[in-house]
Design an enzyme around this catalytic site. Structure first.
Site, short mmCIF file in Angstrom:
data_model
loop_
_atom_site.label_atom_id
_atom_site.label_comp_id
_atom_site.label_asym_id
_atom_site.label_seq_id
_atom_site.Cartn_x
_atom_site.Cartn_y
_atom_site.Cartn_z
N GLU A 54 8.16 -13.93 1.08
CA GLU A 54 8.72 -15.00 1.19
C GLU A 54 9.49 -15.46 2.54
O GLU A 54 9.50 -16.27 3.19
CB GLU A 54 10.06 -15.14 0.15
CG GLU A 54 9.56 -15.18 -1.35
CD GLU A 54 9.62 -13.82 -2.07
OE1 GLU A 54 9.89 -13.60 -3.03
OE2 GLU A 54 9.23 -12.75 -1.04
N ARG A 189 -9.98 4.96 -1.66
CA ARG A 189 -8.90 5.81 -1.20
C ARG A 189 -7.94 4.91 -0.21
O ARG A 189 -6.92 5.53 0.03
CB ARG A 189 -9.89 6.80 -0.43
CG ARG A 189 -10.38 7.88 -1.44
CD ARG A 189 -11.19 8.65 -0.72
NE ARG A 189 -11.90 9.74 -1.47
CZ ARG A 189 -12.78 10.68 -1.03
NH1 ARG A 189 -12.83 10.89 0.21
NH2 ARG A 189 -13.50 11.38 -2.09
N THR A 201 -12.97 22.23 -7.64
CA THR A 201 -13.46 20.97 -6.82
C THR A 201 -13.09 21.11 -5.44
O THR A 201 -14.32 21.09 -4.53
CB THR A 201 -12.72 19.87 -7.49
OG1 THR A 201 -13.20 19.38 -8.59
CG2 THR A 201 -13.27 18.59 -6.48
N LEU A 209 -11.60 14.44 1.19
CA LEU A 209 -10.56 13.50 0.65
C LEU A 209 -9.86 12.14 1.82
O LEU A 209 -8.57 12.07 1.34
CB LEU A 209 -9.33 14.21 -0.14
CG LEU A 209 -9.90 15.04 -1.24
CD1 LEU A 209 -8.43 15.81 -2.05
CD2 LEU A 209 -10.90 14.55 -2.09
#
Length: 346
Positions: A54, A189, A201, A209
């Site tokens: 706004e 991501r 992992t 990542l």
């Protein structure tokens, strides 16, 4: 509901999406100011802690059009805020600028705001209309709604699986999805605040990542390493982006971008991580694996959305992919991969 109002609210939605990946845990919000069916100002929330939609819409109005505010309508994708946060309440802005009519899509679920802004604006003499494309508005602000009502980040499960239902093989790194899916994953991501993986992992795949195949900021990396067995030369420890290591051994900040958090590895671990994320205002978490971690979130019913990349590759054996309740709400083809979107309705 007028077609004209829908048109301007859809423009608010388009503007709001420009803030994706930059405003959480605040909601994405867009606003347009209309005088005699002409847009004289528009804006969106660009970054957390900075001006709201706004404010940017009012500030975008040309000097020669400022006197038109008192005869204009402001359209907003979400109920304007009425509480002091990093910025003043937008209700005060609307009242101060004597904007006589306010139209927005849906209520903000934040405590102290939900419906309160409507009361404040009407008490000040503003005409207020609520519920234009409400379903779409709620979908746009779903991450914020989870954050403010459940005191945790919005949680997305993400994994790939073979056509026969396996997501990998034990003690072996297996890549299933295609190049387009990989690029899309990096786009995702850029739109989240944090990403979490388990020790297996991290060790097998040695992931970065990051969103290096897309633009924007990379997310906070979170890794679970109970006994601190991960090799220090893994990408996760390169200190190129913020990384939290949850373990049972130590609390320590190596550098600002590498922090160790100690906690028991029991059923309280995941809720503890989510609480810490909430306290640090991380609004969206993606769970990328592996199988045990994904199934832990599912078992605890701590997930809001799942993005499953179903690939044509055949593994015949290995680690079975998690089973999600219900059917996908959306399916898209990515060359020879298929993206299945699930929503947690439980």
């Amino acid at each position: 509901m007028s077609k004209l109002a829908e048109k301007y609210i859809r423009r608010c939605f388009d503007l709001a999406r420009l803030g994706r990946g930059k405003v959480a845990p605040n909601p994405m919000v867009g606003a347009v100011i209309v005088h005699d069916e002409k847009i004289i100002g528009e804006g969106y929330h660009k970054k957390y802690g900075e001006a709201h939609a706004e404010v940017n819409a009012v500030n975008s109005i040309r000097a020669e059009d400022r006197d038109k505010l008192s005869q204009s309508t402001i359209y907003i994708s979400l109920e304007p805020c009425c509480i002091h946060g990093n910025t003043p309440p937008c209700t005060e802005l609307i009242i101060k600028n004597r904007i006589p009519r306010v139209v927005f899509s849906c209520l903000d679920q934040t405590a102290g705001v939900k419906g309160k802004s409507v009361e404040i604006l009407r008490a000040a003499g503003c005409e207020v209309e609520v519920g234009i494309l409400e379903k779409e508005g709620m979908e746009l602000s779903k991450e914020r709604s989870v954050f403010t009502t459940q005191n945790r980040p919005y949680i997305i499960l993400k994994y790939a699986q073979s056509i026969d239902g396996f997501m990998g093989r034990k003690s072996q790194s297996v890549w299933l999805s295609n190049a387009l899916s990989k690029r899309l994953t990096h786009k995702w991501r850029s739109e989240i605040d944090a990403i979490i993986v388990g020790r297996n992992t991290a060790q097998l795949d040695n992931p970065q990542l990051s969103n290096r195949y897309y633009f924007g900021d990379s997310p906070l990396r979170i890794v679970l390493d109970k006994n601190l067995q991960l090799a220090p030369d893994l990408h996760l420890f390169d200190k190129k982006q913020k990384t939290w290591v949850f373990n049972s051994q130590k609390n320590e900040m190596i550098e600002e971008n590498l922090v160790y958090h100690q906690h028991a590895f029991d059923e309280s671990l995941i809720p503890h991580i989510l609480k810490k994320m909430y306290e640090h205002k991380y609004g969206i978490l993606m769970v990328e694996g592996g199988k045990q971690l994904l199934e832990s979130f599912i078992r605890l019913n701590l997930w809001d959305e799942a993005r499953v990349l179903k690939t044509p590759k055949l593994l015949a054996e290995g680690l079975l992919a998690p089973l999600l309740p219900g059917a996908p709400v959306l399916e898209k083809r990515l060359v020879d991969d298929r993206l299945l979107i699930y929503q947690n309705k439980g």
